[in-house]
Design a protein around this motif. Structure first.
Motif, PDB file in Angstrom:
ATOM      1  N   GLN A 112     -83.166 -97.501  35.919  1.00  0.00           N
ATOM      2  CA  GLN A 112     -83.206 -97.324  34.463  1.00  0.00           C
ATOM      3  C   GLN A 112     -82.130 -98.138  33.742  1.00  0.00           C
ATOM      4  OE1 GLN A 112     -82.208 -94.773  36.483  1.00  0.00           O
ATOM      5  NE2 GLN A 112     -80.071 -94.539  35.895  1.00  0.00           N
ATOM      6  N   LEU A 139     -84.512 -92.750  36.082  1.00  0.00           N
ATOM      7  CA  LEU A 139     -84.819 -91.960  34.893  1.00  0.00           C
ATOM      8  C   LEU A 139     -85.926 -92.639  34.088  1.00  0.00           C
ATOM      9  CD1 LEU A 139     -81.228 -90.944  33.725  1.00  0.00           C
ATOM     10  CD2 LEU A 139     -82.835 -89.639  35.154  1.00  0.00           C
ATOM     11  N   ASP A 142     -89.049 -90.678  29.057  1.00  0.00           N
ATOM     12  CA  ASP A 142     -88.917 -89.438  28.285  1.00  0.00           C
ATOM     13  C   ASP A 142     -87.520 -88.835  28.366  1.00  0.00           C
ATOM     14  OD1 ASP A 142     -91.348 -89.292  27.095  1.00  0.00           O
ATOM     15  OD2 ASP A 142     -92.269 -88.005  28.611  1.00  0.00           O
ATOM     16  N   THR A 143     -86.638 -89.459  29.117  1.00  0.00           N
ATOM     17  CA  THR A 143     -85.270 -88.953  29.226  1.00  0.00           C
ATOM     18  C   THR A 143     -84.588 -88.971  27.858  1.00  0.00           C
ATOM     19  OG1 THR A 143     -85.046 -89.659  31.523  1.00  0.00           O
ATOM     20  CG2 THR A 143     -83.012 -89.389  30.267  1.00  0.00           C
ATOM     21  N   TYR A 187     -89.788 -83.219  35.440  1.00  0.00           N
ATOM     22  CA  TYR A 187     -88.881 -83.042  34.318  1.00  0.00           C
ATOM     23  C   TYR A 187     -87.804 -82.032  34.700  1.00  0.00           C
ATOM     24  CZ  TYR A 187     -92.138 -85.465  31.189  1.00  0.00           C
ATOM     25  OH  TYR A 187     -92.940 -86.406  30.590  1.00  0.00           O
ATOM     26  N   THR A 189     -84.646 -79.933  32.833  1.00  0.00           N
ATOM     27  CA  THR A 189     -84.079 -79.567  31.531  1.00  0.00           C
ATOM     28  C   THR A 189     -82.675 -79.022  31.730  1.00  0.00           C
ATOM     29  OG1 THR A 189     -86.269 -79.031  30.656  1.00  0.00           O
ATOM     30  CG2 THR A 189     -84.372 -78.189  29.456  1.00  0.00           C
ATOM     31  N   LEU A 205     -74.916 -91.131  30.983  1.00  0.00           N
ATOM     32  CA  LEU A 205     -76.269 -91.600  31.276  1.00  0.00           C
ATOM     33  C   LEU A 205     -76.639 -92.867  30.504  1.00  0.00           C
ATOM     34  CD1 LEU A 205     -78.098 -88.146  31.251  1.00  0.00           C
ATOM     35  CD2 LEU A 205     -77.729 -89.612  33.244  1.00  0.00           C
ATOM     36  N   THR A 226     -83.561 -83.276  28.170  1.00  0.00           N
ATOM     37  CA  THR A 226     -84.625 -83.460  29.151  1.00  0.00           C
ATOM     38  C   THR A 226     -84.384 -84.741  29.942  1.00  0.00           C
ATOM     39  OG1 THR A 226     -86.283 -82.310  27.822  1.00  0.00           O
ATOM     40  CG2 THR A 226     -87.098 -83.864  29.466  1.00  0.00           C
ATOM     41  N   LEU A 227     -84.520 -84.630  31.263  1.00  0.00           N
ATOM     42  CA  LEU A 227     -84.467 -85.801  32.135  1.00  0.00           C
ATOM     43  C   LEU A 227     -85.841 -85.973  32.775  1.00  0.00           C
ATOM     44  CD1 LEU A 227     -81.096 -85.179  34.031  1.00  0.00           C
ATOM     45  CD2 LEU A 227     -81.450 -86.397  31.869  1.00  0.00           C
ATOM     46  N   GLU A 228     -86.428 -87.137  32.636  1.00  0.00           N
ATOM     47  CA  GLU A 228     -87.643 -87.475  33.376  1.00  0.00           C
ATOM     48  C   GLU A 228     -87.208 -88.237  34.620  1.00  0.00           C
ATOM     49  OE1 GLU A 228     -91.734 -90.159  33.148  1.00  0.00           O
ATOM     50  OE2 GLU A 228     -90.358 -90.137  31.452  1.00  0.00           O
ATOM     51  N   VAL A 229     -87.369 -87.634  35.778  1.00  0.00           N
ATOM     52  CA  VAL A 229     -86.940 -88.257  37.031  1.00  0.00           C
ATOM     53  C   VAL A 229     -88.177 -88.767  37.765  1.00  0.00           C
ATOM     54  CG1 VAL A 229     -85.627 -87.992  39.156  1.00  0.00           C
ATOM     55  CG2 VAL A 229     -85.011 -86.634  37.141  1.00  0.00           C
TER      56      VAL A 229
END
Length: 265
Positions: A112, A139, A142-143, A187, A189, A205, A226-229
């Motif tokens: 990322q 990531l 949507d992070t 996701y 949170t 981040l 929110t983290l999109e992994v």
């Protein structure tokens, strides 16, 4: 990544290793990029005994620190005393590692932060041996979605540098000749009791540029993040084949064996 978010690196590394449980792979040489003094080193040492590890160390971590971290954790494998800094890769686009020299590339939360992940994929293809595996996490776009609606003049919010979702990455892996890519996403949170903690994490981040004199209105910050992994792995197969054109792969003539007829009696 910086020190405040080290716990996240450890957590995601553990999840990556769990996903590797179903993969059968004989590993003699392992590349960790970025390498850091995390808890996952214990698991890697037990999973791949007597492996030789090569490090692309994240910024701020010296080769001596990595050596010491592995020694203190009873690292049971043979590892290199030298490490290539991540800054060298980001500036040159190349790992300081020979072609076809590793069996596994383990990359945790790096992509990322890369302007063009295709260069990273090409380097992984270059250094992997035939039948080697690339496994990674990063990531997704949507992070930090809670931050996008904020209007705080003192905060300069940023999107992640490489906004690839898992479908983009799957397509890119195939384009770079990797085989059988497997992609997954979840996701996470994070809830915060104090806005100062949220501010520290979004800065670590790289979702925020906060000037030295900035005094953000902390009460306007959300209480969650929110983290999109995104997780993935893919195989380096058919490395002797030339890159396909128009869905046709071309074989170099030198790769074709010549069968001769024995002399007649």
């Amino acid at each position: 990544m910086t020190q405040p978010i080290r716990w996240l690196q450890d957590e995601i590394a553990d999840r990556m290793l769990q996903k590797l449980d179903i993969v059968k792979l004989d590993v003699k040489d392992l590349l960790i990029v970025p390498d850091f003094a995390g808890k996952h080193l214990d698991v890697l040492a037990k999973r791949f005994p007597k492996v030789r590890t090569l490090s692309i160390t994240e910024e701020g971590v010296s080769s001596f620190q990595m050596w010491r971290a592995k020694a203190l954790r009873n690292w049971r494998t043979l590892f290199s005393n030298t490490a290539s800094p991540l800054a060298s890769f980001t500036s040159s686009g190349r790992f300081d590692i020979p072609d076809n020299s590793v069996d596994l590339v383990f990359s945790n939360l790096l992509i990322q932060d890369l302007a063009d992940p295709k260069h990273f994929l090409r380097e992984c293809w270059r250094v992997l041996r035939e039948g080697g595996l690339l496994t990674f996490s990063y990531l997704g776009p949507d992070t930090g979605k809670e931050l996008r609606s904020l209007e705080i003049p003192s905060l300069k919010l940023k999107n992640i540098l490489s906004p690839w979702d898992m479908h983009d990455m799957g397509d890119a892996l195939l384009a770079e000749r990797f085989s059988d890519p497997v992609m997954d996403m979840e996701y996470l949170t994070l809830d915060y009791e104090k806005p100062e903690l949220l501010l520290a994490d979004i800065s670590a981040l790289n979702l925020l540029h906060l000037g030295p004199d900035a005094t953000p209105q902390l009460e306007l910050l959300p209480q969650k993040l929110t983290l999109e992994v995104v997780y993935g792995h893919a195989w380096a197969l058919g490395k002797h084949l030339a890159k396909a054109k128009d869905n046709v792969a071309y074989i170099d003539l030198n790769q074709i064996g010549r069968k001769t007829r024995p002399d007649s009696a």
